[in-house]
Design an enzyme around this catalytic site. Structure first.
Site, PDB file in Angstrom:
ATOM      1  N   ARG A 193       0.820  -1.210   0.000  1.00 42.78           N
ATOM      2  CA  ARG A 193       0.000   0.000   0.000  1.00 42.78           C
ATOM      3  C   ARG A 193       0.858   1.266   0.000  1.00 42.78           C
ATOM      4  O   ARG A 193       0.517   2.243  -0.667  1.00 42.78           O
ATOM      5  CB  ARG A 193      -0.963  -0.051   1.183  1.00 42.78           C
ATOM      6  CG  ARG A 193      -2.133  -0.983   0.881  1.00 42.78           C
ATOM      7  CD  ARG A 193      -2.699  -1.705   2.089  1.00 42.78           C
ATOM      8  NE  ARG A 193      -3.755  -2.612   1.656  1.00 42.78           N
ATOM      9  CZ  ARG A 193      -3.531  -3.818   1.124  1.00 42.78           C
ATOM     10  NH1 ARG A 193      -2.292  -4.236   0.945  1.00 42.78           N
ATOM     11  NH2 ARG A 193      -4.539  -4.583   0.742  1.00 42.78           N
ATOM     12  N   ASP A 234     -16.153   7.130  10.883  1.00 44.65           N
ATOM     13  CA  ASP A 234     -15.086   6.247  10.428  1.00 44.65           C
ATOM     14  C   ASP A 234     -13.912   7.115  10.014  1.00 44.65           C
ATOM     15  O   ASP A 234     -14.069   8.309   9.713  1.00 44.65           O
ATOM     16  CB  ASP A 234     -15.543   5.370   9.265  1.00 44.65           C
ATOM     17  CG  ASP A 234     -14.712   4.099   9.155  1.00 44.65           C
ATOM     18  OD1 ASP A 234     -15.131   3.057   9.688  1.00 44.65           O
ATOM     19  OD2 ASP A 234     -13.628   4.151   8.541  1.00 44.65           O
TER      20      ASP A 234
END
Length: 285
Positions: free
Chosen positions: A43, A152
């Site tokens: 990533r 979130d």
């Protein structure tokens, strides 16, 4: 400076990996061990290529000093896992409507507020499940002003949560009569939750490891924080537990995931064993 000779062929050098994990933990609370090395390397490499960073140091400086924080947000979006579904760990939802809320409102007048927070809400299945459970199974739902908040750290999943469109896999545990009642079928694969429920939940982008971002989250009666703190280290969990303690009203409840135990994070809460589930309660002060 990291030593190129010590660079792992799979990605970051050991020193760079440690530096990155420390930075990410301090900024977001997310904690990655050596076991997640390949996951993290891929990533970071993806984002370095996207921004044209020539070295890890250049990329880390971008993360640290970019005023907008846009790159950190994009990286966090890649790092988080958001697999969930409606009515997950339903026994806790049963506990909410069968026991916890009745205790919360025992001494309150009709018309009072009841505040519920879904922390780490991912694509919205949890807060929408809470809303459906309240409407269907809490007998006193019409007597109180219910406020539902969901948050979130991942901006992508929040956009999906606000849109409220789901495939069959997310709905597999929902009885068909409730699917028909609360969802509109868009095509053979997708259903959208009704607009009234989409508008009833306040979705917001929140990093619970950032005191400034959670400062306004106060006076909650129930908090759901399920399977979020498993991504934190011990210190991060203790800090999060203290934050949730401050966010709860006296005698408020917090629900954790089935593999999590507040007793291993904090002594601030009292375990409460109800017929359906164990919740953790902030004592009366």
């Amino acid at each position: 400076m990291s030593d190129p000779a010590n660079k792992d062929d799979s990605g970051l050098s050991p020193a760079d990996y440690e530096t990155f994990c420390t930075y990410l933990r301090e900024r977001t609370g997310l904690s990655f061990t050596e076991a997640k090395r390949y996951y993290v390397d891929r990533r970071v490499a993806e984002r370095m290529a996207a921004v044209g960073a020539d070295s890890f140091r250049d990329y880390l400086n971008l993360l640290r000093f970019q005023a907008s924080g846009e790159e950190l947000q994009l990286l966090v979006n890649l790092m988080t896992v958001n697999e969930t579904y409606f009515f997950r760990e339903k026994y806790q939802l049963d506990c909410l409507v069968n026991s916890a809320l009745d205790e919360v409102v025992r001494a309150r007048r009709p018309g009072s507020r009841v505040r519920i927070w879904s922390a780490g809400c991912a694509t919205g299945e949890e807060p929408y499940s809470i809303a459906i459970m309240l409407l269907e199974y809490w007998k006193r739902v019409d007597e109180f002003e219910i406020e539902l908040y969901a948050s979130d750290i991942d901006s992508r999943v929040l956009a999906r949560a606000r849109e409220g469109i789901y495939e069959e896999r997310a709905l597999h545990a929902v009885p068909q009569e409730l699917v028909a009642k609360y969802f509109t079928q868009l095509d053979s694969r997708r259903w959208q939750i009704m607009e009234e429920l989409r508008e009833s939940i306040d979705f917001s982008l929140v990093n619970i490891a950032d005191p400034k971002q959670v400062a306004g989250f106060q006076s909650f009666d129930v908090i759901f924080c399920r399977n979020l703190l498993i991504y934190f280290d011990d210190l991060g969990r203790r800090q999060a537990a203290a934050m949730f303690y401050e966010a709860l009203s006296p005698c408020g409840f917090i629900a954790l995931g089935h593999s999590e135990s507040m007793s291993r994070m904090s002594s601030l809460f009292v375990p409460r064993r109800f017929p359906d589930a164990i919740l953790y309660q902030k004592p009366q002060t």
